[in-house]
Structures are given as C-alpha cells and as structure tokens.
Design a protein around this motif. Sequence first.
Motif, PDB file in Angstrom:
ATOM      1  N   TYR A 171       3.258   4.909   8.631  1.00  9.60           N
ATOM      2  CA  TYR A 171       3.715   4.450   7.796  1.00  9.60           C
ATOM      3  C   TYR A 171       3.898   4.917   5.994  1.00  9.60           C
ATOM      4  O   TYR A 171       5.086   4.849   5.885  1.00  9.60           O
ATOM      5  N   CYS A 172       2.611   5.062   5.748  1.00  8.33           N
ATOM      6  CA  CYS A 172       2.243   6.166   4.161  1.00  8.33           C
ATOM      7  C   CYS A 172       3.425   6.768   3.957  1.00  8.33           C
ATOM      8  O   CYS A 172       4.922   7.880   3.143  1.00  8.33           O
ATOM      9  N   ALA A 173       3.230   7.595   5.161  1.00  7.21           N
ATOM     10  CA  ALA A 173       4.034   9.082   5.338  1.00  7.21           C
ATOM     11  C   ALA A 173       5.815   8.848   5.444  1.00  7.21           C
ATOM     12  O   ALA A 173       6.437   9.634   4.756  1.00  7.21           O
ATOM     13  N   TRP A 174       5.808   8.173   6.662  1.00  7.99           N
ATOM     14  CA  TRP A 174       7.517   8.171   6.718  1.00  7.99           C
ATOM     15  C   TRP A 174       8.134   6.988   5.214  1.00  7.99           C
ATOM     16  O   TRP A 174       9.303   7.290   4.806  1.00  7.99           O
ATOM     17  N   TYR A 196       0.997  -1.155  -0.143  1.00  5.60           N
ATOM     18  CA  TYR A 196       0.053  -0.250   0.295  1.00  5.60           C
ATOM     19  C   TYR A 196       1.155   1.750   0.340  1.00  5.60           C
ATOM     20  O   TYR A 196       0.580   2.013  -0.924  1.00  5.60           O
ATOM     21  N   ALA A 197       1.987   0.798   0.633  1.00  4.79           N
ATOM     22  CA  ALA A 197       2.538   2.158   1.041  1.00  4.79           C
ATOM     23  C   ALA A 197       3.926   2.591  -0.545  1.00  4.79           C
ATOM     24  O   ALA A 197       3.853   3.952  -1.210  1.00  4.79           O
ATOM     25  N   GLY A 212     -11.606   5.698   0.274  1.00  5.31           N
ATOM     26  CA  GLY A 212     -11.842   5.155   1.452  1.00  5.31           C
ATOM     27  C   GLY A 212     -11.292   5.645   3.018  1.00  5.31           C
ATOM     28  O   GLY A 212     -10.468   6.467   2.785  1.00  5.31           O
ATOM     29  N   LEU A 213     -11.474   4.725   4.252  1.00  5.60           N
ATOM     30  CA  LEU A 213     -11.175   4.771   5.560  1.00  5.60           C
ATOM     31  C   LEU A 213      -9.707   4.803   5.653  1.00  5.60           C
ATOM     32  O   LEU A 213      -9.913   3.178   4.640  1.00  5.60           O
ATOM     33  N   VAL A 214      -8.611   5.055   5.602  1.00  7.16           N
ATOM     34  CA  VAL A 214      -7.363   5.131   6.075  1.00  7.16           C
ATOM     35  C   VAL A 214      -6.379   4.848   7.391  1.00  7.16           C
ATOM     36  O   VAL A 214      -7.030   5.910   8.294  1.00  7.16           O
ATOM     37  N   GLY A 215      -6.764   3.950   7.793  1.00  8.47           N
ATOM     38  CA  GLY A 215      -6.503   4.063   9.273  1.00  8.47           C
ATOM     39  C   GLY A 215      -4.799   4.514   9.695  1.00  8.47           C
ATOM     40  O   GLY A 215      -3.788   4.742   9.267  1.00  8.47           O
ATOM     41  N   GLN A 216      -5.138   4.628  10.903  1.00  9.81           N
ATOM     42  CA  GLN A 216      -3.873   5.843  10.741  1.00  9.81           C
ATOM     43  C   GLN A 216      -2.314   5.319  11.196  1.00  9.81           C
ATOM     44  O   GLN A 216      -1.236   5.808  10.651  1.00  9.81           O
ATOM     45  N   SER A 217      -2.054   3.764  11.594  1.00  9.14           N
ATOM     46  CA  SER A 217      -1.450   3.239  11.188  1.00  9.14           C
ATOM     47  C   SER A 217      -0.293   3.565  10.120  1.00  9.14           C
ATOM     48  O   SER A 217       0.426   3.540   9.650  1.00  9.14           O
ATOM     49  N   ARG A 218      -1.158   3.100   9.214  1.00 11.16           N
ATOM     50  CA  ARG A 218      -1.281   2.846   7.396  1.00 11.16           C
ATOM     51  C   ARG A 218      -0.712   4.055   7.187  1.00 11.16           C
ATOM     52  O   ARG A 218       0.095   4.737   6.131  1.00 11.16           O
ATOM     53  N   GLN A 219      -1.275   5.623   7.929  1.00 12.85           N
ATOM     54  CA  GLN A 219      -1.314   7.064   7.613  1.00 12.85           C
ATOM     55  C   GLN A 219      -0.043   6.905   7.696  1.00 12.85           C
ATOM     56  O   GLN A 219       0.808   7.467   6.904  1.00 12.85           O
ATOM     57  N   PHE A 276      13.525   2.493   6.977  1.00  8.97           N
ATOM     58  CA  PHE A 276      13.600   4.043   7.696  1.00  8.97           C
ATOM     59  C   PHE A 276      12.339   4.115   8.052  1.00  8.97           C
ATOM     60  O   PHE A 276      12.228   4.400   9.108  1.00  8.97           O
ATOM     61  N   ALA A 277      10.993   3.307   7.539  1.00  7.84           N
ATOM     62  CA  ALA A 277       9.758   3.696   8.034  1.00  7.84           C
ATOM     63  C   ALA A 277       9.838   2.965   8.737  1.00  7.84           C
ATOM     64  O   ALA A 277       9.048   3.734   9.657  1.00  7.84           O
ATOM     65  N   ASN A 278       9.803   1.777   8.987  1.00  9.75           N
ATOM     66  CA  ASN A 278       9.720   1.067  10.124  1.00  9.75           C
ATOM     67  C   ASN A 278      10.945   1.529  11.803  1.00  9.75           C
ATOM     68  O   ASN A 278       9.828   1.320  12.548  1.00  9.75           O
ATOM     69  N   GLY A 279      12.216   1.842  11.246  1.00 14.81           N
ATOM     70  CA  GLY A 279      12.779   2.403  12.304  1.00 14.81           C
ATOM     71  C   GLY A 279      11.851   3.242  12.888  1.00 14.81           C
ATOM     72  O   GLY A 279      11.957   3.855  14.482  1.00 14.81           O
ATOM     73  N   ALA A 280      11.825   4.328  12.141  1.00 17.76           N
ATOM     74  CA  ALA A 280      11.717   5.903  12.524  1.00 17.76           C
ATOM     75  C   ALA A 280       9.890   5.369  13.106  1.00 17.76           C
ATOM     76  O   ALA A 280       9.670   6.345  14.561  1.00 17.76           O
ATOM     77  N   ILE A 281       9.126   4.903  12.640  1.00 15.05           N
ATOM     78  CA  ILE A 281       7.888   4.244  13.578  1.00 15.05           C
ATOM     79  C   ILE A 281       8.140   3.924  15.288  1.00 15.05           C
ATOM     80  O   ILE A 281       7.854   3.782  16.122  1.00 15.05           O
TER      81      ILE A 281
END
Length: 131
Positions: free
Chosen positions: A80-83, A21-22, A71-78, A101-106
Amino acid sequence: MEQRRAAEPTHQGPTPEDKSYAEWFAWAKRSGAPAGACHAAAQGAFRALAAGHDMNTAVQWATLAMASPPGLVGQSRQIYCAWYSLGNIDLKLPTAQAHAFANGAIQALEGGTDSMGAHQAGLAAAGITGG
C-alpha cells in the motif's frame, strides 16, 4: 463428509491506520530516503501520536526514527505504501486521489492483473482518464 471450500479473500481496502501510515511513509520518501527509513519514520510518528504528542513532535520523532532500522511491516502495508507513494509523489496526486489510486491498483493486482494493468486501474479509480 462435506468439504467446505475456503472463501476467497476479498480486498477490504486500507484501514484508516494504513492510510495514515502511508502518508507518513510518503512524507519521508519525498526527502529521497530509502524504504526502510521511510517505514521507521512512519513508526516514529505513530509512536509520538499514540503517546498523545502533537504533530510537531510527531515530525521530530519521525525524523529521528529515520536513523534506526524499522520494526516489522506487513506485506500488505508495504505494498500500500509503495502504490500510495507512486500516486502521491511521482504522479503528484492529492492525498485523497493517491489513496484511491493505491486502492484501485491493489484491487486489480489481487484480481490477477499485472503491474501495468494495476497502474491503469489505479488511475481509473483516482478519476484520471486518458486524454
């Protein structure tokens, strides 16, 4: 009466679906589209692929979906997409490194680190060290 303390949520990392998705989100973001259109594109691509269509059709559906609200997107997915997009587009990291990078940042954010610390943690997770 014994009270049990709720277990602290632990970062499970993104699912393969979150990663895909990201990637679709970032694909749309590269064109300068706003976040809502990027989410709609990812959702359009997912619908095409779930229906058994090929990647070319997924690209067509994603492109068409950008004109509609997502459609609705969960906060955690949003998040993850941003990072992921920051790593993949702004930092020009290849796909695997952008996911790291995204996983480490989150993980850092969930541990209480601020966004600057999360950025540094993401870089470290992606194997990028200061030089």
